[in-house]
Design an enzyme around this catalytic site. Structure first.
Site, mmCIF file in Angstrom:
data_model
loop_
_atom_site.group_PDB
_atom_site.id
_atom_site.type_symbol
_atom_site.label_atom_id
_atom_site.label_comp_id
_atom_site.label_asym_id
_atom_site.label_seq_id
_atom_site.Cartn_x
_atom_site.Cartn_y
_atom_site.Cartn_z
ATOM 1 N N GLU A 151 -1.558 -3.907 10.186
ATOM 2 C CA GLU A 151 -0.530 -2.897 9.928
ATOM 3 C C GLU A 151 0.826 -3.475 9.519
ATOM 4 O O GLU A 151 1.859 -3.199 10.146
ATOM 5 C CB GLU A 151 -0.377 -1.992 11.153
ATOM 6 C CG GLU A 151 -1.651 -1.265 11.521
ATOM 7 C CD GLU A 151 -1.487 -0.284 12.678
ATOM 8 O OE1 GLU A 151 -0.489 -0.410 13.421
ATOM 9 O OE2 GLU A 151 -2.345 0.600 12.835
ATOM 10 N N GLU A 168 -9.450 1.479 10.788
ATOM 11 C CA GLU A 168 -9.139 2.038 12.105
ATOM 12 C C GLU A 168 -9.067 3.551 11.993
ATOM 13 O O GLU A 168 -8.414 4.071 11.085
ATOM 14 C CB GLU A 168 -7.778 1.552 12.646
ATOM 15 C CG GLU A 168 -7.725 0.132 13.137
ATOM 16 C CD GLU A 168 -6.392 -0.183 13.820
ATOM 17 O OE1 GLU A 168 -5.758 0.750 14.385
ATOM 18 O OE2 GLU A 168 -5.975 -1.356 13.785
#
Length: 435
Positions: free
Chosen positions: A218, A339
């Protein structure tokens, strides 16, 4: 004669003792290695053909999961069985790829204690994770850094540079532009990529058990909203990895937010205006030639806190379809949803909501895969095993403890297997999953 017999018996006793020690030690070594005797690195690397992953000439689809904790739990002998348990569980459900951390910087059970200094004990734990995955027929996405502070993250690199008096800034985002920090990170990358597994003897860069490398979990760079800093960092680090390892696929690790270079219709798909100002830009970042496939995350309850379940469902549908369209029409690369999860802490949470959410993503991916599209798979966040309550982050669950989700995961594995192998052969190969 009595003396001779006595001498003979002493010799016999001595040789028996030596034999006992030898065979006992041999048995000890055999016991140590026997667990991994059937470990062989996966035969071939997964490759890219247009918008699809390919293995042995056939499309390769991913029904995967996250267990970020594998290396940490493989360090201590008391927790090591959890690694085997989760791979066994994944294999029994027909899951094909697991995403996990290959970083831990400056914290408890740190892989990298300080810049360029590694703990061999922890490296051997990562060796075990790769060996266990291969033994169960599971491949791995190994993430190489964290934007967040957990397990060190980019902030630890900045702290190291600051403490050594070479850091340009105390900002965490200096990770992306400080020359000293970039040297730290490149040294780490080279050490990991060229690591020789003490179990298999294979260097990581040559082990097909590793499905792909992920640059960072991320990545965001809010210090430069134009996105240039993060873009330059991705270009530099991806080229560096490819200069060492030409075998493996590489992804960025993005959440999927559209940034300033994206068209207005794409910016409107973001969960809010603020998400377009994080320094990341899904299309621009993934257009880089040394990036092989795109990654996307899906967290409707974290991004749309005040939305009801219907609004979240509508968002997820548009979000997933939009990124698959990008893979098909703009990037010309596969897209993995690395995810996705629904928190049990969300207002009005019910397991049926999680079931609907997962099914929506699985159905969209299946429909794309049926048309040879870019939607190539998804990774649930996250799976754990018994005794891991401390790792329960409101998203985690033990598959067997929720039969409906357990069945859904197996059903998706079976559907994707029939696309890869054909209906009859797929069900035969995945007999225990599809029955």
């Amino acid at each position: 004669m009595a003396v001779s017999n006595g001498f003979f018996y002493h010799i016999l006793a001595f040789t028996s003792c030596v034999a006992f020690i030898y065979f006992s030690f041999r048995d000890f070594k055999d016991d140590f290695k026997s667990h991994f005797l059937d470990y062989k690195p996966q035969v071939r690397f997964v490759e890219i053909n247009g918008t699809q992953f390919v293995l042995d000439g056939k499309p390769f689809y991913v029904n995967g999961w996250n267990s970020y904790w594998l290396m940490d739990q493989a360090v201590d002998e008391s927790t090591r069985p959890r690694v085997n348990a989760i791979f066994r569980t994944g294999a029994q459900m027909g899951l094909t790829v697991c995403r996990t951390w290959a970083f831990n910087d400056g914290t408890y059970n740190a892989l990298q204690i300080s810049p360029g200094l590694f703990d061999e004990r922890v490296f051997q734990a990562l060796d075990r994770v790769i060996a266990e995955a291969g033994r169960h027929g599971i491949r791995l996405i190994l993430s190489l850094a964290n934007n967040l502070d957990a397990y060190g993250g980019k902030s630890q690199y900045v702290k190291w540079a600051w403490e050594e008096g070479v850091g340009l800034s105390s900002s965490n985002d200096s990770f992306f532009f400080d020359p000293s920090i970039k040297r730290y990170f490149k040294s780490y990358l080279k050490t990991v990529l060229t690591r020789r597994n003490h179990i298999s003897g294979v260097q990581y860069k040559d082990d097909p058990t590793i499905f792909a490398w992920e640059l960072m979990n991320e990545p965001r760079c809010t210090e430069d909203l134009s996105g240039r800093t993060l873009q330059n960092w991705i270009e530099e680090m991806s080229k560096y990895i490819k200069s060492i390892d030409q075998n493996h696929l590489l992804t960025v690790g993005l959440e999927g937010f559209y940034g300033p270079k994206s068209p207005p219709e794409k910016l409107n798909i973001n969960p809010g205006e603020w998400y377009g100002m994080l320094g990341a830009d899904f299309i621009r970042n993934n257009k880089i030639p040394t990036i092989d496939f795109a990654s996307v995350h899906v967290y409707p309850d974290s991004w749309l806190v005040l939305a009801d379940i219907t609004e979240k469902e509508n968002f997820v549908s548009k979000w997933v379809k939009s990124h698959i369209e990008d893979g098909d029409n703009i990037l010309k690369k596969p897209v993995l949803f690395t995810e996705f999860g629904l928190s049990s802490n969300a207002n009005g949470f019910d397991h049926s909501h999680r079931l609907l959410f997962y099914k929506s993503i699985f159905d969209t991916i299946y429909e794309s895969a049926k048309k040879n599209g870019a939607g190539s798979g998804a990774f649930v966040w996250q799976l754990i095993v018994e005794g891991m309550e401390v790792f329960h982050d409101s998203f985690a669950f033990i598959p067997e403890s929720i039969p409906s989700l357990h069945s859904l995961l197996k059903e998706q594995s079976c559907r994707l297997a029939t696309l890869r192998y054909g209906s009859n052969l797929g069900r035969q190969i995945f007999k225990n999953v599809c029955e």
